[in-house]
Scaffold this motif. Sequence first.
Motif, PDB file in Angstrom:
ATOM      1  N   ASP A  73      35.230  69.643 -14.278  1.00  0.00           N
ATOM      2  CA  ASP A  73      34.780  69.660 -15.465  1.00  0.00           C
ATOM      3  C   ASP A  73      34.811  70.767 -16.292  1.00  0.00           C
ATOM      4  N   ARG A  74      34.495  70.678 -17.572  1.00  0.00           N
ATOM      5  CA  ARG A  74      34.722  71.969 -18.573  1.00  0.00           C
ATOM      6  C   ARG A  74      33.487  72.753 -18.279  1.00  0.00           C
ATOM      7  N   VAL A  75      33.544  74.162 -18.031  1.00  0.00           N
ATOM      8  CA  VAL A  75      32.550  75.004 -18.119  1.00  0.00           C
ATOM      9  C   VAL A  75      32.430  75.992 -19.263  1.00  0.00           C
ATOM     10  N   SER A  76      31.486  76.428 -19.909  1.00  0.00           N
ATOM     11  CA  SER A  76      31.119  77.483 -20.720  1.00  0.00           C
ATOM     12  C   SER A  76      30.816  78.827 -19.865  1.00  0.00           C
ATOM     13  N   PRO A  77      31.045  79.976 -20.373  1.00  0.00           N
ATOM     14  CA  PRO A  77      31.604  80.328 -21.537  1.00  0.00           C
ATOM     15  C   PRO A  77      33.101  80.310 -21.569  1.00  0.00           C
ATOM     16  N   GLN A  78      33.861  79.806 -20.609  1.00  0.00           N
ATOM     17  CA  GLN A  78      35.289  79.759 -20.266  1.00  0.00           C
ATOM     18  C   GLN A  78      35.898  78.569 -20.910  1.00  0.00           C
ATOM     19  N   ALA A  79      35.270  77.699 -21.384  1.00  0.00           N
ATOM     20  CA  ALA A  79      35.957  76.697 -21.863  1.00  0.00           C
ATOM     21  C   ALA A  79      37.150  76.832 -22.941  1.00  0.00           C
ATOM     22  N   ALA A  80      36.875  77.861 -23.990  1.00  0.00           N
ATOM     23  CA  ALA A  80      37.514  78.121 -24.947  1.00  0.00           C
ATOM     24  C   ALA A  80      38.780  78.833 -24.625  1.00  0.00           C
ATOM     25  N   ARG A  81      38.794  79.618 -23.771  1.00  0.00           N
ATOM     26  CA  ARG A  81      40.118  80.250 -22.937  1.00  0.00           C
ATOM     27  C   ARG A  81      40.801  79.328 -22.051  1.00  0.00           C
ATOM     28  N   ALA A  82      39.994  78.287 -21.410  1.00  0.00           N
ATOM     29  CA  ALA A  82      40.818  77.169 -20.834  1.00  0.00           C
ATOM     30  C   ALA A  82      41.470  76.385 -21.641  1.00  0.00           C
ATOM     31  N   ALA A  83      40.846  76.048 -22.893  1.00  0.00           N
ATOM     32  CA  ALA A  83      41.870  75.050 -23.632  1.00  0.00           C
ATOM     33  C   ALA A  83      42.806  75.756 -24.323  1.00  0.00           C
ATOM     34  N   ALA A  84      42.852  76.976 -24.623  1.00  0.00           N
ATOM     35  CA  ALA A  84      43.825  77.685 -25.064  1.00  0.00           C
ATOM     36  C   ALA A  84      45.173  77.843 -24.222  1.00  0.00           C
ATOM     37  N   ALA A  85      44.722  77.612 -23.119  1.00  0.00           N
ATOM     38  CA  ALA A  85      45.732  78.032 -21.727  1.00  0.00           C
ATOM     39  C   ALA A  85      46.194  76.455 -21.615  1.00  0.00           C
ATOM     40  N   GLU A  86      45.492  75.599 -22.012  1.00  0.00           N
ATOM     41  CA  GLU A  86      45.782  74.094 -21.382  1.00  0.00           C
ATOM     42  C   GLU A  86      47.263  73.782 -21.650  1.00  0.00           C
ATOM     43  N   VAL A  87      47.863  73.123 -20.859  1.00  0.00           N
ATOM     44  CA  VAL A  87      49.407  72.457 -21.433  1.00  0.00           C
ATOM     45  C   VAL A  87      49.254  70.846 -21.317  1.00  0.00           C
ATOM     46  N   LEU A  88      48.479  70.279 -20.300  1.00  0.00           N
ATOM     47  CA  LEU A  88      48.509  68.837 -20.287  1.00  0.00           C
ATOM     48  C   LEU A  88      47.108  68.411 -19.889  1.00  0.00           C
ATOM     49  N   GLU A  89      46.608  67.281 -20.430  1.00  0.00           N
ATOM     50  CA  GLU A  89      45.476  66.578 -19.974  1.00  0.00           C
ATOM     51  C   GLU A  89      45.551  65.311 -20.151  1.00  0.00           C
ATOM     52  N   ALA A  90      45.201  64.371 -18.895  1.00  0.00           N
ATOM     53  CA  ALA A  90      45.240  63.036 -18.779  1.00  0.00           C
ATOM     54  C   ALA A  90      43.673  62.596 -18.540  1.00  0.00           C
ATOM     55  N   THR A  91      43.490  61.777 -19.419  1.00  0.00           N
ATOM     56  CA  THR A  91      42.059  61.153 -19.278  1.00  0.00           C
ATOM     57  C   THR A  91      42.144  59.530 -18.892  1.00  0.00           C
ATOM     58  N   ASP A  92      41.438  59.381 -17.764  1.00  0.00           N
ATOM     59  CA  ASP A  92      41.171  57.877 -17.236  1.00  0.00           C
ATOM     60  C   ASP A  92      42.624  56.976 -17.431  1.00  0.00           C
ATOM     61  N   LEU A  93      43.658  57.200 -16.798  1.00  0.00           N
ATOM     62  CA  LEU A  93      44.822  56.623 -16.837  1.00  0.00           C
ATOM     63  C   LEU A  93      44.819  55.575 -15.988  1.00  0.00           C
ATOM     64  N   VAL A  94      45.096  54.423 -16.570  1.00  0.00           N
ATOM     65  CA  VAL A  94      45.338  53.139 -15.840  1.00  0.00           C
ATOM     66  C   VAL A  94      46.653  52.364 -16.469  1.00  0.00           C
ATOM     67  N   ARG A  95      47.436  52.011 -15.295  1.00  0.00           N
ATOM     68  CA  ARG A  95      48.410  51.259 -15.638  1.00  0.00           C
ATOM     69  C   ARG A  95      48.766  50.014 -14.620  1.00  0.00           C
ATOM     70  N   ARG A  96      48.702  48.993 -15.488  1.00  0.00           N
ATOM     71  CA  ARG A  96      48.523  47.569 -14.675  1.00  0.00           C
ATOM     72  C   ARG A  96      49.902  46.810 -14.800  1.00  0.00           C
ATOM     73  N   PHE A  97      50.613  46.344 -13.605  1.00  0.00           N
ATOM     74  CA  PHE A  97      51.553  45.433 -13.704  1.00  0.00           C
ATOM     75  C   PHE A  97      51.225  43.989 -13.435  1.00  0.00           C
ATOM     76  N   GLY A  98      50.959  43.184 -14.355  1.00  0.00           N
ATOM     77  CA  GLY A  98      50.203  42.003 -13.845  1.00  0.00           C
ATOM     78  C   GLY A  98      48.796  42.293 -13.459  1.00  0.00           C
ATOM     79  N   PRO A  99      48.558  41.731 -12.420  1.00  0.00           N
ATOM     80  CA  PRO A  99      47.115  41.832 -11.972  1.00  0.00           C
ATOM     81  C   PRO A  99      46.913  43.098 -11.021  1.00  0.00           C
ATOM     82  N   ARG A 100      48.283  43.762 -10.854  1.00  0.00           N
ATOM     83  CA  ARG A 100      48.062  44.896 -10.013  1.00  0.00           C
ATOM     84  C   ARG A 100      48.047  46.422 -10.674  1.00  0.00           C
TER      85      ARG A 100
END
Length: 212
Positions: free
Chosen positions: A9-36
Amino acid sequence: MLENHLATDRVSPQAARAAAAEVLEATDLVRRFGPRAAVDGVSLRLERGACLALFGPNGAGKTTLLRMLGGLLRPTRGTVTLAGHRLPGDGDVRRLVGLISHHTMLYAALTARENVRFAAECQGVVAADAATTAALTRLKVLDRGDTPVRLLSRGLQQRVSIARALVHRPRLLLLDEPYTGLDDVGARALTDALRELKADGAALILVTHHLG
């Protein structure tokens, strides 16, 4: 199937510094191949200098997740953001990513130096010749620089492939079983290169079966 156990979870007051340092963010990634569903609801964030290892049996979805995180495969659902830009993005965004695979994907008719220099030029590296020499030196394969890669051993080809992936000094480095085929010299050279990149602020994601 990979499921999410990585989100924080993002927390304050460090959120701004964390966002500046952040390289990668992935959110709710889903990959299906057919039904799987190979990847089902993975979310994560990586900051500069972070290293994430993905372990799991064959078929667990590790490589699928890696490809989505690098913008090489579109998710069925979810988003990936790199340095504030949505992937797959344009060429400038994709230049932030490097990929090391157990498949070398080299041009067999070209020399080691030509393979690495071609990658440097494609990535817009200034002083491509100097960067090529530095990458080959880092992987202990400069002495084979003028040898066509088809004449190199499997382990030396892997070193050239790694040099090619590192020549533009990516901000996000994806590693899919990168130690495959490497002898002790090559493995140490790769480890040293990864430590250097990490110290320089690159984020690393490593897929491996080897806990060591």
